[in-house]
Write an enzyme that holds these catalytic residues in place. Structure first.
Site, PDB file in Angstrom:
ATOM      1  N   CYS A   1      13.406 -37.855 -72.188  1.00  0.00           N
ATOM      2  CA  CYS A   1      14.013 -39.454 -72.059  1.00  0.00           C
ATOM      3  C   CYS A   1      14.963 -39.768 -72.756  1.00  0.00           C
ATOM      4  O   CYS A   1      15.483 -40.812 -72.747  1.00  0.00           O
ATOM      5  CB  CYS A   1      12.600 -40.259 -72.453  1.00  0.00           C
ATOM      6  SG  CYS A   1      11.167 -40.025 -71.342  1.00  0.00           S
TER       7      CYS A   1
ATOM      8  N   CYS B   1      11.442 -37.577 -77.788  1.00  0.00           N
ATOM      9  CA  CYS B   1      11.124 -36.859 -76.228  1.00  0.00           C
ATOM     10  C   CYS B   1      12.626 -36.698 -75.733  1.00  0.00           C
ATOM     11  O   CYS B   1      13.343 -37.524 -75.561  1.00  0.00           O
ATOM     12  CB  CYS B   1      10.385 -37.736 -75.077  1.00  0.00           C
ATOM     13  SG  CYS B   1      10.575 -37.083 -73.359  1.00  0.00           S
TER      14      CYS B   1
ATOM     15  N   HIS C   1      15.272 -39.767 -57.273  1.00  0.00           N
ATOM     16  CA  HIS C   1      16.892 -40.230 -57.457  1.00  0.00           C
ATOM     17  C   HIS C   1      17.350 -40.732 -56.076  1.00  0.00           C
ATOM     18  O   HIS C   1      18.179 -41.759 -56.090  1.00  0.00           O
ATOM     19  CB  HIS C   1      17.584 -38.867 -57.792  1.00  0.00           C
ATOM     20  CG  HIS C   1      17.150 -38.328 -59.078  1.00  0.00           C
ATOM     21  ND1 HIS C   1      17.203 -36.644 -59.346  1.00  0.00           N
ATOM     22  CD2 HIS C   1      16.798 -38.888 -60.401  1.00  0.00           C
ATOM     23  CE1 HIS C   1      16.693 -36.534 -60.340  1.00  0.00           C
ATOM     24  NE2 HIS C   1      16.494 -37.766 -61.075  1.00  0.00           N
TER      25      HIS C   1
ATOM     26  N   LYS D   1      11.802 -33.433 -62.552  1.00  0.00           N
ATOM     27  CA  LYS D   1      12.704 -32.226 -62.718  1.00  0.00           C
ATOM     28  C   LYS D   1      11.754 -31.295 -63.394  1.00  0.00           C
ATOM     29  O   LYS D   1      11.764 -30.066 -63.462  1.00  0.00           O
ATOM     30  CB  LYS D   1      14.084 -32.366 -63.118  1.00  0.00           C
ATOM     31  CG  LYS D   1      14.981 -32.535 -61.889  1.00  0.00           C
ATOM     32  CD  LYS D   1      16.345 -32.837 -62.627  1.00  0.00           C
ATOM     33  CE  LYS D   1      16.516 -34.237 -63.134  1.00  0.00           C
ATOM     34  NZ  LYS D   1      17.744 -34.564 -63.580  1.00  0.00           N
TER      35      LYS D   1
ATOM     36  N   CYS E   1       4.820 -37.305 -74.210  1.00  0.00           N
ATOM     37  CA  CYS E   1       5.377 -38.259 -73.532  1.00  0.00           C
ATOM     38  C   CYS E   1       4.896 -38.758 -72.141  1.00  0.00           C
ATOM     39  O   CYS E   1       4.472 -38.154 -71.599  1.00  0.00           O
ATOM     40  CB  CYS E   1       6.888 -37.933 -73.358  1.00  0.00           C
ATOM     41  SG  CYS E   1       7.542 -38.765 -71.984  1.00  0.00           S
TER      42      CYS E   1
ATOM     43  N   HIS F   1       7.171 -37.545 -69.091  1.00  0.00           N
ATOM     44  CA  HIS F   1       7.365 -36.162 -68.846  1.00  0.00           C
ATOM     45  C   HIS F   1       5.997 -35.491 -69.016  1.00  0.00           C
ATOM     46  O   HIS F   1       5.906 -34.058 -68.600  1.00  0.00           O
ATOM     47  CB  HIS F   1       8.761 -35.441 -69.775  1.00  0.00           C
ATOM     48  CG  HIS F   1       9.832 -36.190 -69.190  1.00  0.00           C
ATOM     49  ND1 HIS F   1      10.407 -37.264 -69.686  1.00  0.00           N
ATOM     50  CD2 HIS F   1      10.600 -35.822 -68.157  1.00  0.00           C
ATOM     51  CE1 HIS F   1      11.612 -37.492 -69.291  1.00  0.00           C
ATOM     52  NE2 HIS F   1      11.669 -36.747 -68.181  1.00  0.00           N
TER      53      HIS F   1
ATOM     54  N   HIS G   1      16.348 -35.046 -56.831  1.00  0.00           N
ATOM     55  CA  HIS G   1      15.464 -35.043 -56.190  1.00  0.00           C
ATOM     56  C   HIS G   1      14.744 -36.378 -55.428  1.00  0.00           C
ATOM     57  O   HIS G   1      15.811 -37.173 -55.478  1.00  0.00           O
ATOM     58  CB  HIS G   1      13.944 -34.863 -57.192  1.00  0.00           C
ATOM     59  CG  HIS G   1      13.597 -35.762 -58.242  1.00  0.00           C
ATOM     60  ND1 HIS G   1      13.576 -37.080 -57.932  1.00  0.00           N
ATOM     61  CD2 HIS G   1      13.599 -35.511 -59.628  1.00  0.00           C
ATOM     62  CE1 HIS G   1      13.402 -37.764 -59.158  1.00  0.00           C
ATOM     63  NE2 HIS G   1      13.519 -36.567 -60.080  1.00  0.00           N
TER      64      HIS G   1
ATOM     65  N   LYS H   1       4.579 -38.344 -61.102  1.00  0.00           N
ATOM     66  CA  LYS H   1       5.774 -38.561 -60.654  1.00  0.00           C
ATOM     67  C   LYS H   1       6.695 -37.392 -60.450  1.00  0.00           C
ATOM     68  O   LYS H   1       6.541 -36.199 -61.001  1.00  0.00           O
ATOM     69  CB  LYS H   1       6.275 -39.403 -62.066  1.00  0.00           C
ATOM     70  CG  LYS H   1       7.848 -39.697 -62.211  1.00  0.00           C
ATOM     71  CD  LYS H   1       8.396 -40.059 -63.253  1.00  0.00           C
ATOM     72  CE  LYS H   1       9.893 -40.631 -63.181  1.00  0.00           C
ATOM     73  NZ  LYS H   1      10.737 -39.990 -63.907  1.00  0.00           N
TER      74      LYS H   1
END
Ligand code: MSP
Length: 507
Positions: free
Chosen positions: A128, A125, A20, A293, A142, A145, A17, A290
């Site tokens: 992560c 998590c 990245h 994915k 988390c 996420h 995405h 954020k």
């Protein structure tokens, strides 16, 4: 010695995405800058293909794990060129050479007594691939996420971080510029003032990973596996671990702990040099979340953005829109506005108007000028433009690409103001031919130097402009004593305005 710039290696559990792409673009810009400054520099990227997160994603896709990661890794490999990212070494953690390397690392650490079998309990998590303590969670979720962390209690090998804490703290005290921006280094140093708990460095019966030597019921913690990929890649490039001293890691703030505490501690334990620099960037968000994915509403495909905004446009807008270390909300309209204002209207348009005059009035040729031969108002511009160019170089050397874009914008503004004030198109009316020639020569001179400065960020645009002037990419950026002669045969449009609303449906 060869210099290395690295991106993090990306989890091969889904499509890349825009977040990245941002890590990749920042790293590519620094790599290109180093190359045009004549340094021997390589860009390393790759995919992180082991661990529970990956195994789970393959199971959901109902695919055998190796063929699943082969497919995902291939998508990353084909994305980079479409964003102008020129990769020297693409490393995959499932490569046999890398797995053997990780096992050797383990054996050495174990042989010197840094690893003990024990057990660890905590909130894990999977997204992560890390344990959290209660106080770091947000309503039990988390913080990255926003999904529940799972209570895990298992047999594990533990690494004695505490043994190396004081040495790492001293290193940061003696080298204040390792982590950029500095407030990240300050927060790591204050963490290192207090004892560090042993780190769990294996997972019990999570079989998708590198097996612990001599104990097949454990796999090596995926973060050790991932961090050492930097070194495997450096070695694949024909260099030794000493090159770490000349290595810059570009990372997101969410993976600072791994790169600023665990990675250097492993390196200290192995008697290896520590990396030269960590450049930490913030997140791109959508409606405050954020891009990730795990939150499908935030999915942004870098290639569709590159199509809508152009490859150069996307690269430029991402680094121009926010200081790298801050978070920024992504808006296609705002990105296209800044591209049109800075690249199309301000820079490319000036090049075209000026070159059109040079062709029309001087048959494409202008003489050299020494600084002393310039009239007073041109001297003022000449000196201030040279000092802005020096500031651009300094910002590049500090790895501050946002600051680079601000200086480039300032210089194009100054050139445009000067151009309008001097009104060289009035040649046949009130102005002398020398006034006009000087004006066009100084603009031609600085747009070439600007193109060299733009090159790491917008390589296509820069190459087109420099080609029109027939000059090379690698030349000087600031020339405080003179202006080179000009010879051109065309006055092309080098950057078309973007109409991103045509692509409003992009997601
Ligand atoms: N596999 C680990 C890194 C191991 S490096 C030895 C990992 N992978 S990741 O795919 O989750 O993230 C890779 C990089 O992308 C990180 O630097 C991360 O910060 C960055 N980004 C992921 N989402 C992002 C945004 N929304 N915005 C900006 N960058 C973000 O972590």
């Amino acid at each position: 010695m060869t210099a290395f710039i690295t991106t993090p290696i990306f989890y091969a559990n889904g499509a890349p995405h825009l977040g990245h792409a941002y890590s990749g673009i920042l790293a590519d810009i620094l790599h290109r800058y180093a190359l045009v400054r004549g340094q021997d520099c390589r860009l390393i990227t790759g995919t992180d293909e082991h661990g529970q997160k990956i195994a789970k994603a393959a199971a959901v896709a109902n695919e055998e794990v190796q063929s699943f990661v082969d497919g995902k890794s291939a998508v990353f490999q084909s994305l980079w060129p479409s964003l102008g990212i020129d990769v020297s070494q693409f490393i995959r953690t499932t490569e046999p050479q890398h797995q053997a390397h990780v096992k050797r690392v383990w054996e050495k650490l174990a042989a010197q007594g840094d690893i003990q079998l024990g057990s660890y309990g905590g909130l894990y998590c999977v997204g992560c691939e890390q344990y959290y303590v209660e106080r770091d969670l947000v309503d039990g979720n988390c913080p990255v996420h926003l999904t529940p962390a799972q209570q895990v209690e298992e047999e594990t090998y533990l690494f004695d971080l505490e043994k190396y804490r004081a040495r790492l703290l001293t290193y940061y005290q003696q080298n204040p510029g390792v982590i950029t921006p500095h407030h990240f280094q300050a927060s790591i140093m204050s963490q290192l003032e207090k004892p560090l708990e042993p780190l769990s460095i294996s997972r019990f019966q999570h079989c998708w990973g590198v097996e612990v030597p001599d104990n097949q019921t454990h796999t090596i913690y995926v973060w050790i596996d991932a961090l050492f990929s930097y070194l495997t890649a450096i070695e694949k490039e024909g260099n030794t671990a000493e090159a770490l001293e000349n290595t810059t890691h570009v990372i997101g703030k969410d993976i600072l702990q791994f790169h600023a505490v665990y990675w250097p501690i492993f390196l200290l334990a192995l008697g290896l040099p520590l990396p030269k620099r960590l450049l930490v960037h913030g997140w791109w968000t959508i409606n405050g979340h954020k891009i990730s994915k795990s939150i499908p509403e935030t999915t942004v495909h870098p290639s569709s953005f590159a199509q809508a905004l152009s490859e150069d446009g996307l690269r430029y807008a991402l680094v121009r829109q926010k200081p790298a270390h801050r978070d920024g909300n992504l808006s296609l309209d705002e990105l296209s506005e800044v591209i049109n204002a800075d690249l199309a209207n301000n820079f490319a348009n000036l090049v075209k108007r000026n070159n059109t005059l040079i062709l029309k009035y001087f048959s494409g040729r202008l003489p050299a000028y020494s600084r002393a031969a310039l009239d007073e108002s041109t001297k003022v511009l000449f000196d201030s433009a040279n000092s802005t160019l020096r500031a651009v170089e300094e910002a590049y050397q500090n790895g501050d690409v946002y600051q680079v874009t601000l200086f480039l914008r300032r210089l194009t503004d100054d050139l445009n103001n000067y151009f309008h004030h001097r009104a060289p198109w009035l040649i046949h009316k009130t102005l002398s031919a020398d006034h006009v020639a000087q004006t066009c020569a100084v603009i031609a001179h600085f747009v070439q130097l600007l193109a060299r400065c733009y090159y790491p960020i917008t390589p296509r645009l820069a190459i087109r402009v420099l080609k029109e002037f027939g000059v090379s990419l690698e030349g000087e950026i600031s020339m405080p004593s003179h202006i080179e002669p000009v010879e051109i045969g065309t006055a092309d449009s080098h950057f078309e305005r973007i109409f991103a609303s045509k692509h409003a449906e992009i997601s």
